[in-house]
Structure formats: structure tokens, C-alpha cells
Write a protein that holds these residues in place. Sequence first.
Motif, PDB file in Angstrom:
ATOM      1  N   TRP A   1       0.774  -1.270   0.019  1.00  0.00           N
ATOM      2  CA  TRP A   1       0.064  -0.186  -0.080  1.00  0.00           C
ATOM      3  C   TRP A   1       0.873   1.185  -0.027  1.00  0.00           C
ATOM      4  O   TRP A   1       0.727   2.131  -0.649  1.00  0.00           O
ATOM      5  N   ALA A   2       1.784   1.142   0.633  1.00  0.00           N
ATOM      6  CA  ALA A   2       2.677   2.520   0.929  1.00  0.00           C
ATOM      7  C   ALA A   2       4.236   1.952   1.235  1.00  0.00           C
ATOM      8  O   ALA A   2       4.293   1.173   2.146  1.00  0.00           O
ATOM      9  N   ILE A   3       5.064   2.431   0.593  1.00  0.00           N
ATOM     10  CA  ILE A   3       6.453   1.958   0.989  1.00  0.00           C
ATOM     11  C   ILE A   3       6.947   2.356   2.379  1.00  0.00           C
ATOM     12  O   ILE A   3       6.556   3.621   3.094  1.00  0.00           O
ATOM     13  N   LYS A   4       7.588   1.570   3.180  1.00  0.00           N
ATOM     14  CA  LYS A   4       7.762   1.612   4.562  1.00  0.00           C
ATOM     15  C   LYS A   4       8.860   2.781   4.600  1.00  0.00           C
ATOM     16  O   LYS A   4       9.810   2.876   3.828  1.00  0.00           O
ATOM     17  N   PRO A   5       8.753   3.719   5.831  1.00  0.00           N
ATOM     18  CA  PRO A   5       9.551   4.861   6.072  1.00  0.00           C
ATOM     19  C   PRO A   5      10.916   3.902   6.159  1.00  0.00           C
ATOM     20  O   PRO A   5      10.998   3.184   6.746  1.00  0.00           O
ATOM     21  N   TRP A   6      11.898   4.983   6.169  1.00  0.00           N
ATOM     22  CA  TRP A   6      13.257   4.550   6.389  1.00  0.00           C
ATOM     23  C   TRP A   6      13.434   4.189   7.860  1.00  0.00           C
ATOM     24  O   TRP A   6      12.902   4.976   8.438  1.00  0.00           O
ATOM     25  N   SER A   7      14.146   3.049   8.139  1.00  0.00           N
ATOM     26  CA  SER A   7      14.074   2.772   9.673  1.00  0.00           C
ATOM     27  C   SER A   7      15.072   1.690   9.752  1.00  0.00           C
ATOM     28  O   SER A   7      15.518   0.877   8.923  1.00  0.00           O
ATOM     29  N   ILE A   8      16.197   1.987  10.691  1.00  0.00           N
ATOM     30  CA  ILE A   8      17.354   1.044  10.841  1.00  0.00           C
ATOM     31  C   ILE A   8      16.827  -0.341  12.037  1.00  0.00           C
ATOM     32  O   ILE A   8      17.394  -1.343  12.139  1.00  0.00           O
ATOM     33  N   VAL A   9      15.763   0.146  12.887  1.00  0.00           N
ATOM     34  CA  VAL A   9      15.122  -0.998  13.439  1.00  0.00           C
ATOM     35  C   VAL A   9      14.209  -1.678  13.010  1.00  0.00           C
ATOM     36  O   VAL A   9      14.073  -3.082  12.818  1.00  0.00           O
ATOM     37  N   ALA A  10      13.109  -1.305  12.384  1.00  0.00           N
ATOM     38  CA  ALA A  10      11.991  -1.803  11.644  1.00  0.00           C
ATOM     39  C   ALA A  10      12.519  -1.948  10.089  1.00  0.00           C
ATOM     40  O   ALA A  10      11.811  -1.648   9.355  1.00  0.00           O
ATOM     41  N   SER A  11      13.488  -2.628  10.193  1.00  0.00           N
ATOM     42  CA  SER A  11      14.255  -2.969   8.745  1.00  0.00           C
ATOM     43  C   SER A  11      13.602  -4.289   8.136  1.00  0.00           C
ATOM     44  O   SER A  11      12.922  -5.110   9.025  1.00  0.00           O
ATOM     45  N   THR A  12      13.990  -4.462   6.975  1.00  0.00           N
ATOM     46  CA  THR A  12      13.658  -5.705   6.340  1.00  0.00           C
ATOM     47  C   THR A  12      14.705  -6.612   6.705  1.00  0.00           C
ATOM     48  O   THR A  12      15.811  -6.214   7.272  1.00  0.00           O
ATOM     49  N   TYR A  13      14.604  -7.664   6.198  1.00  0.00           N
ATOM     50  CA  TYR A  13      15.921  -8.799   6.578  1.00  0.00           C
ATOM     51  C   TYR A  13      17.006  -8.244   5.984  1.00  0.00           C
ATOM     52  O   TYR A  13      17.943  -8.735   6.618  1.00  0.00           O
ATOM     53  N   HIS A  14      17.162  -7.364   4.825  1.00  0.00           N
ATOM     54  CA  HIS A  14      18.630  -7.159   4.313  1.00  0.00           C
ATOM     55  C   HIS A  14      18.766  -5.784   4.859  1.00  0.00           C
ATOM     56  O   HIS A  14      18.092  -4.850   4.695  1.00  0.00           O
ATOM     57  N   TYR A  15      19.866  -5.397   5.520  1.00  0.00           N
ATOM     58  CA  TYR A  15      20.343  -4.154   5.740  1.00  0.00           C
ATOM     59  C   TYR A  15      21.851  -4.127   6.048  1.00  0.00           C
ATOM     60  O   TYR A  15      22.396  -5.075   6.210  1.00  0.00           O
ATOM     61  N   PRO A  16      22.357  -2.992   5.808  1.00  0.00           N
ATOM     62  CA  PRO A  16      23.836  -3.008   5.817  1.00  0.00           C
ATOM     63  C   PRO A  16      24.541  -3.070   7.005  1.00  0.00           C
ATOM     64  O   PRO A  16      23.973  -2.387   8.187  1.00  0.00           O
ATOM     65  N   LEU A  17      25.658  -3.862   7.335  1.00  0.00           N
ATOM     66  CA  LEU A  17      26.613  -3.820   8.172  1.00  0.00           C
ATOM     67  C   LEU A  17      27.368  -2.701   7.893  1.00  0.00           C
ATOM     68  O   LEU A  17      28.360  -2.740   7.479  1.00  0.00           O
ATOM     69  N   SER A  18      27.179  -1.509   8.544  1.00  0.00           N
ATOM     70  CA  SER A  18      28.128  -0.518   8.356  1.00  0.00           C
ATOM     71  C   SER A  18      28.883   0.097   9.507  1.00  0.00           C
ATOM     72  O   SER A  18      28.547  -0.459  10.582  1.00  0.00           O
ATOM     73  N   SER A  19      29.852   0.771   9.281  1.00  0.00           N
ATOM     74  CA  SER A  19      31.017   1.080  10.235  1.00  0.00           C
ATOM     75  C   SER A  19      30.447   2.251  10.959  1.00  0.00           C
ATOM     76  O   SER A  19      30.956   2.627  12.036  1.00  0.00           O
ATOM     77  N   SER A  20      29.415   3.048  10.580  1.00  0.00           N
ATOM     78  CA  SER A  20      28.833   3.984  11.424  1.00  0.00           C
ATOM     79  C   SER A  20      27.186   4.043  11.034  1.00  0.00           C
ATOM     80  O   SER A  20      26.661   3.595  10.125  1.00  0.00           O
ATOM     81  N   SER A  21      26.528   4.704  11.916  1.00  0.00           N
ATOM     82  CA  SER A  21      25.165   4.766  11.606  1.00  0.00           C
ATOM     83  C   SER A  21      24.420   5.660  12.545  1.00  0.00           C
ATOM     84  O   SER A  21      25.122   6.435  13.441  1.00  0.00           O
ATOM     85  N   GLU A  22      23.030   5.874  12.626  1.00  0.00           N
ATOM     86  CA  GLU A  22      22.193   6.542  13.458  1.00  0.00           C
ATOM     87  C   GLU A  22      20.807   6.004  13.323  1.00  0.00           C
ATOM     88  O   GLU A  22      20.362   5.335  12.320  1.00  0.00           O
ATOM     89  N   PHE A  23      19.931   6.247  14.282  1.00  0.00           N
ATOM     90  CA  PHE A  23      18.745   6.129  14.147  1.00  0.00           C
ATOM     91  C   PHE A  23      17.918   6.972  13.167  1.00  0.00           C
ATOM     92  O   PHE A  23      18.371   8.390  13.195  1.00  0.00           O
ATOM     93  N   TYR A  24      17.108   6.493  12.392  1.00  0.00           N
ATOM     94  CA  TYR A  24      16.231   7.450  11.366  1.00  0.00           C
ATOM     95  C   TYR A  24      15.066   7.904  12.065  1.00  0.00           C
ATOM     96  O   TYR A  24      14.604   7.704  13.198  1.00  0.00           O
ATOM     97  N   ASP A  25      14.483   9.055  11.701  1.00  0.00           N
ATOM     98  CA  ASP A  25      13.386   9.835  11.959  1.00  0.00           C
ATOM     99  C   ASP A  25      12.247   8.779  12.620  1.00  0.00           C
ATOM    100  O   ASP A  25      11.638   9.121  13.640  1.00  0.00           O
ATOM    101  N   PHE A  26      12.025   7.897  11.665  1.00  0.00           N
ATOM    102  CA  PHE A  26      10.937   7.189  11.912  1.00  0.00           C
ATOM    103  C   PHE A  26      11.242   6.175  13.061  1.00  0.00           C
ATOM    104  O   PHE A  26      10.348   5.930  14.029  1.00  0.00           O
ATOM    105  N   ASP A  27      12.370   5.892  13.332  1.00  0.00           N
ATOM    106  CA  ASP A  27      12.832   4.896  14.481  1.00  0.00           C
ATOM    107  C   ASP A  27      12.374   5.842  15.730  1.00  0.00           C
ATOM    108  O   ASP A  27      11.853   5.240  16.800  1.00  0.00           O
TER     109      ASP A  27
END
Length: 323
Positions: free
Chosen positions: A283-309
Motif C-alpha cells: 500500500w505504501a513504501i515503509k519509512p526508512w528505519s534501522i530498527v524496523a528494517s527488512t531482513y536485508h540491511y547494511p553492516l556499516s561502520s557508522s550509523s544513526e537512528f532514522y526519524d521514523f525510529d
Amino acid sequence: MMNLCLGLAFVALAVGSSDPEMSEDAAAQLSSGGEYLTMYSDYVPELSSAPLTRRSLRDVTDTDQVYLDHAFKAVGENVTEEQWLPHYIDTQGYISLCLRLDFKEERVVTGQDISDALAFFTASARDLQQGLIGETHFSWTQPVKVGLFGIAHTSNVTFEGLTAEQNATLKFQNTEARCPASCSRFLNKKTVKDLKIEGRSHDFPSCKEKRSNPDFPVNQYDLNLWYSDYSFGESNTSVAAGGAWGVRMLWQNRDSASLYYHMVGRAAGLPNGENWPLWLEWWAIKPWSIVASTYHYPLSSSSEFYDFDIMMLRRLWQMSPVK
């Protein structure tokens, strides 16, 4: 925002058990499987003692609102009654950890390894804290402190280059790399009301393993910071898990800031991508989120919580019975 992705991991993550008496091991088994990418990085978060301020967010969109409503419409006492990381921040101003080094292979763990692990956890916890500053009934604005109650480890661990503080930290060697259950808040407290009543007294009489430290209360541990050098779970394919009991991940992925953020978000009670059905994403593309992610997400050396988180975090805090 995230730096250039260093790799992708297929990881399924799980919320902690709704039963406070369930063992931390059993709660961690709620994770499902995945493959992992071994990744190392020289990046370590820089921590500041400067006072924290409330995080500003973008406006909530109609799509945000639909996802928020769907995520929390079925939330019950397992989230709103349990003690989660934000409650420890607000009522104590600190988080006490049991560092679990659950290794099957012989490994050397250095003092720098331990310091880096605490830095990653602290950075992500403080970012959550900034998301809650200014919310009703959230009072703690000084940067939350994170320290060790004890270090539990298997006989395969050898320590090198520990600081004086790390040397003085309680050590527990056993086959399960476990700190005493009598000292775990997760296993001994039933609701956030108990924590609120205690306030900042730091009194935890059931714990007999205590160490005097005028700078940091260590009479119990609030959460586990649990590392394994093998996959786990019911099918022995899980590589990360998080919930009210703490976080667990592979030692090989310990330098991934994005993984810490995802896991610490789970320890804060936030839902992951499994909480939304496919029809909602159609119905609508899920907002960007590092916690409510899909199964694939990056293992990055730096990060932050998105606004939606942070939107989810504030919604969860508003549902908390602690007033």
C-alpha cells in the motif's frame, strides 16, 4: 545518514520474551536465521560529556501514521509493562551491563575490545535518549552512563591489556558465559512499576555479587551485552537478537555500528520489520528505519537512528504506564 555500505547481512531479529521469568537464553532463541558477513573497521564512536538536547524530527506523514498505528495497535503488556532500556535511562541515569563472551573457540579479548563495545552501546543508547528528551515524564537529560557489572566468559577466553577498571570488574567463568541470575533485573523484576518505586536508590538486595564503586552503581545488571562466535537459535542460524533482556550478536560483527543500533533499538522495545504484513508495504513504501528494517540491511561502520525510529520510540514511551 549511513555511510557507504560495507556489506549486506541477511539477519532476522526478535523481540524479547513477554515473560520476565523466562531465561535470557530462551528469550534469545526467539530469533530466526541468517548468514553473516565478517567485517572489521577502525571506526569507534566518539563520546562526549556535553549535555544532550532533544532531537528534531521531520513532520509525521500520513504513511508514517499508518505504519505507527499498525505497529502498536496490538502492543500489550509485553512491551508496555516490561522494563526496557529507556526506563533504565530515565529512572537511573545509567545502564549496567553483563558482558557475555560466549566463545567456543579460543580467543584473545583485549581491553580495547571491551572499551569499544561499551562505546558502541553507549552511543546508540544516548541517541535513543536524545529522542526522548522533552517527552512527558522523561526527566534524565545528562548523557546516560554505561558500565559493566561483570564479565562472564567461557574458558576459551584469554584477556590481555585490561585497564585497572576492567581488571577490577567481577569475572564469572562458566560454560554458558552467564552472570548470576540473582543479579539480573530482567529475571527479577516484573513491571516498570517496580523500577519506578525503586527510583535511583540502586538497591538490589537479591544480588550477592556486589562491588563498591563510587562512580557507578554495580549492584545489578540491567541488560546483557552478549557476544558469541557461533550462530544460535532454534535452527542454529541466527546471528543477532535483541529484546528486554539485552542484545546478542556475533563477535565477528562487533564493529558494525548499524547492527548495534538495530539491536539496541530492539532492547528499547521497538518493533522490527516482521511487525508489518506485506499488504501494508504494497500500500505504501515503509519509512526508512534501522530498527524496523527488512531482513536485508547494511553492516556499516557508522550509523544513526532514522526519524521514523524515534517516532516509534516516542509512541512507545507515550504508551508506558510509568508516569
